[in-house]
Design an enzyme around this catalytic site. Sequence first.
Site, PDB file in Angstrom:
ATOM      1  N   HIS A  73      -0.202  -7.119  -4.281  1.00  0.00           N
ATOM      2  CA  HIS A  73      -0.187  -5.667  -4.906  1.00  0.00           C
ATOM      3  C   HIS A  73       0.993  -5.402  -5.242  1.00  0.00           C
ATOM      4  O   HIS A  73       2.034  -4.956  -4.406  1.00  0.00           O
ATOM      5  CB  HIS A  73      -0.911  -4.492  -3.820  1.00  0.00           C
ATOM      6  CG  HIS A  73      -2.347  -4.600  -4.028  1.00  0.00           C
ATOM      7  ND1 HIS A  73      -3.298  -3.561  -3.501  1.00  0.00           N
ATOM      8  CD2 HIS A  73      -3.219  -5.568  -4.447  1.00  0.00           C
ATOM      9  CE1 HIS A  73      -4.492  -4.284  -3.479  1.00  0.00           C
ATOM     10  NE2 HIS A  73      -4.584  -5.344  -4.170  1.00  0.00           N
ATOM     11  N   TYR A 201      -4.395   6.332  -2.940  1.00  0.00           N
ATOM     12  CA  TYR A 201      -4.328   7.234  -1.879  1.00  0.00           C
ATOM     13  C   TYR A 201      -4.598   8.659  -2.638  1.00  0.00           C
ATOM     14  O   TYR A 201      -3.992   9.051  -3.571  1.00  0.00           O
ATOM     15  CB  TYR A 201      -3.091   7.228  -1.013  1.00  0.00           C
ATOM     16  CG  TYR A 201      -2.759   6.000  -0.370  1.00  0.00           C
ATOM     17  CD1 TYR A 201      -2.430   4.836  -1.125  1.00  0.00           C
ATOM     18  CD2 TYR A 201      -2.888   6.316   1.265  1.00  0.00           C
ATOM     19  CE1 TYR A 201      -2.094   3.681  -0.185  1.00  0.00           C
ATOM     20  CE2 TYR A 201      -2.675   5.103   1.756  1.00  0.00           C
ATOM     21  CZ  TYR A 201      -2.162   3.810   1.112  1.00  0.00           C
ATOM     22  OH  TYR A 201      -1.832   2.916   1.854  1.00  0.00           O
ATOM     23  N   PRO A 293      -3.029   5.685  10.067  1.00  0.00           N
ATOM     24  CA  PRO A 293      -3.129   4.539   9.340  1.00  0.00           C
ATOM     25  C   PRO A 293      -2.640   4.861   7.954  1.00  0.00           C
ATOM     26  O   PRO A 293      -2.489   3.957   7.001  1.00  0.00           O
ATOM     27  CB  PRO A 293      -4.789   4.236   9.349  1.00  0.00           C
ATOM     28  CG  PRO A 293      -5.137   5.463   9.590  1.00  0.00           C
ATOM     29  CD  PRO A 293      -4.405   6.258  10.470  1.00  0.00           C
ATOM     30  N   LYS A 297       1.174   0.874   8.592  1.00  0.00           N
ATOM     31  CA  LYS A 297       2.155   0.418   9.271  1.00  0.00           C
ATOM     32  C   LYS A 297       1.901  -0.139  10.616  1.00  0.00           C
ATOM     33  O   LYS A 297       2.596  -0.646  11.379  1.00  0.00           O
ATOM     34  CB  LYS A 297       3.143   1.681   9.574  1.00  0.00           C
ATOM     35  CG  LYS A 297       3.806   2.225   8.408  1.00  0.00           C
ATOM     36  CD  LYS A 297       4.669   0.984   7.754  1.00  0.00           C
ATOM     37  CE  LYS A 297       5.262   1.313   6.382  1.00  0.00           C
ATOM     38  NZ  LYS A 297       5.121   0.029   5.603  1.00  0.00           N
ATOM     39  N   TYR A 384       7.312   1.976   2.096  1.00  0.00           N
ATOM     40  CA  TYR A 384       5.819   1.243   2.200  1.00  0.00           C
ATOM     41  C   TYR A 384       5.771  -0.160   2.171  1.00  0.00           C
ATOM     42  O   TYR A 384       4.957  -0.800   2.895  1.00  0.00           O
ATOM     43  CB  TYR A 384       5.223   1.801   0.741  1.00  0.00           C
ATOM     44  CG  TYR A 384       3.721   1.389   0.624  1.00  0.00           C
ATOM     45  CD1 TYR A 384       2.729   2.537   1.196  1.00  0.00           C
ATOM     46  CD2 TYR A 384       3.155   0.364   0.210  1.00  0.00           C
ATOM     47  CE1 TYR A 384       1.281   2.235   1.133  1.00  0.00           C
ATOM     48  CE2 TYR A 384       1.782  -0.129   0.267  1.00  0.00           C
ATOM     49  CZ  TYR A 384       0.818   0.824   0.678  1.00  0.00           C
ATOM     50  OH  TYR A 384      -0.253   0.673   0.695  1.00  0.00           O
TER      51      TYR A 384
HETATM   52  C1  PHB Z   1      -7.459  -0.549   4.725  1.00  0.00           C
HETATM   53  O1  PHB Z   1      -7.684  -1.212   3.982  1.00  0.00           O
HETATM   54  O2  PHB Z   1      -8.196  -0.445   5.933  1.00  0.00           O
HETATM   55  C2  PHB Z   1      -6.192   0.562   4.862  1.00  0.00           C
HETATM   56  C3  PHB Z   1      -5.365   0.365   3.775  1.00  0.00           C
HETATM   57  C4  PHB Z   1      -4.087   0.923   3.585  1.00  0.00           C
HETATM   58  C5  PHB Z   1      -4.148   1.868   4.460  1.00  0.00           C
HETATM   59  C6  PHB Z   1      -5.099   2.388   5.531  1.00  0.00           C
HETATM   60  C7  PHB Z   1      -6.016   1.392   5.741  1.00  0.00           C
HETATM   61  O3  PHB Z   1      -2.778   2.834   4.540  1.00  0.00           O
END
Ligand code: PHB
Length: 396
Positions: A73, A201, A293, A297, A384
Amino acid sequence: MARTQVAIIGAGPSGLLLSQLLHLHGVDSVVLERQNRAHVAGRIRAGVLEPGTVDLLLQAKVGERMLSERLIHDGFALGFAGKSFRVDLKGLTGDAVSVYGQTELTKDLTDARVEAGAKLLFEAGDVAIDGIDGAHPTVRYTHGGRSHELTCDFVAGCDGYHGVCRRSVPPAAMQNFERIYPFGWLGILADVPPVAHELIYSNHERGFALCSMRSLNRSRYYVQCGLDEKPEAWPDARFWDELRCRLPAPVAEAVTTGPSIEKSIAPLRSFVVEPLKFGRLFLVGDAAHIVPPTGAKGLNLAAADVRVLYQALVEYYRTGREELIERYSEQCLRRTWKAVRFSWWFTSLTHKFSDDPFNHRLQLAELDYLTGSAAALGSLAENYVGLPFEASAAAS
Ligand code: PHB
Ligand code: APR
């Protein structure tokens, strides 16, 4: 009495990766895991790997399947005020992240360890640690209905947030830092194509939502929920409706729904213990720190601890020098606190903390500023993809 150089408690990503790297550098270890192999393999966790984590997995010679199956990505999207904005990670940092489920990674690590004939014991019960202030700590445990004792030079506490290692240290010797967030994440896994090629997000006045994935035909979606909520109160239809409601309209319309194959609620927490080394015991990964989450990280921080610790131990066994060992705590905590700050900030920017509309207006102003400022976007992107590692006397 059995003997090893490093006793590793816990066969999550931290313990498995540490034992693999030590093995490749000629250091002997025994891994003691409380659960059975199927349980460890079945856990579902986040799946975004920083380039530094990918490098470490390659160094550990467990990256082959990841390289062929990962999704690369180059960016992700922020959803807010009905629109989405793409954060161009590649353009801003020159780096990309890799999407590869932690479930798959744990399987690759376990397979590699088993193939190498590792001393990896599942269903090891009642682990107890003694003598961490001396030169030869002992680890007692039960296995196959019998009691065992293992002598070692070092203990690596890779046993997660609820593990025994941190609890073996007198409380007066450590300081805990903690923030509990007033919400959780309700997550589902479904065998449907992801709504977009990259993660989204989304900030919404009803609460946060995240569109993620495990592969081109397995999606992972989350919505922010109350701490007292139960997955049973969220039939699939309710979940899909709430998710779509929190996404910008063009994204919501493109969501492919389907039956969930897993559904669970996780609380959000920031936690750090200081220090990370007590005599000959090291705390590693989730045993030492937890982040919410948002930003994914957790696994990357665990890998960063393992990178520092295996180099320090290899240096010790090669030269007898303890400088790197003595620096473990300080070096890991510097990186940890920056990731704790980033995860806290990203959570604060994207989640609903109260019904007070003032808070939401502030978030929208910050998102507007962020997406219009090259400097602010650069800061988001470099955090990130993962901050650079401090140069150290790398073991080769
Ligand atoms: C996930 O795919 O479970 C996931 C991806 C990004 C995040 C948190 C969880 O920031
Ligand atoms: N004895 C032996 N094993 C134990 C004990 C114990 N008393 N207590 C816990 N364990 C085991 C758990 O069963 C688990 O398999 O330790 C392991 C810890 O694994 P994780 O919780 O996955 O922690 P870690 O290996 O540090 O992984 C990093 O960070 O944010 C997360 O998603 C990320 O799970 C990843 C983690």
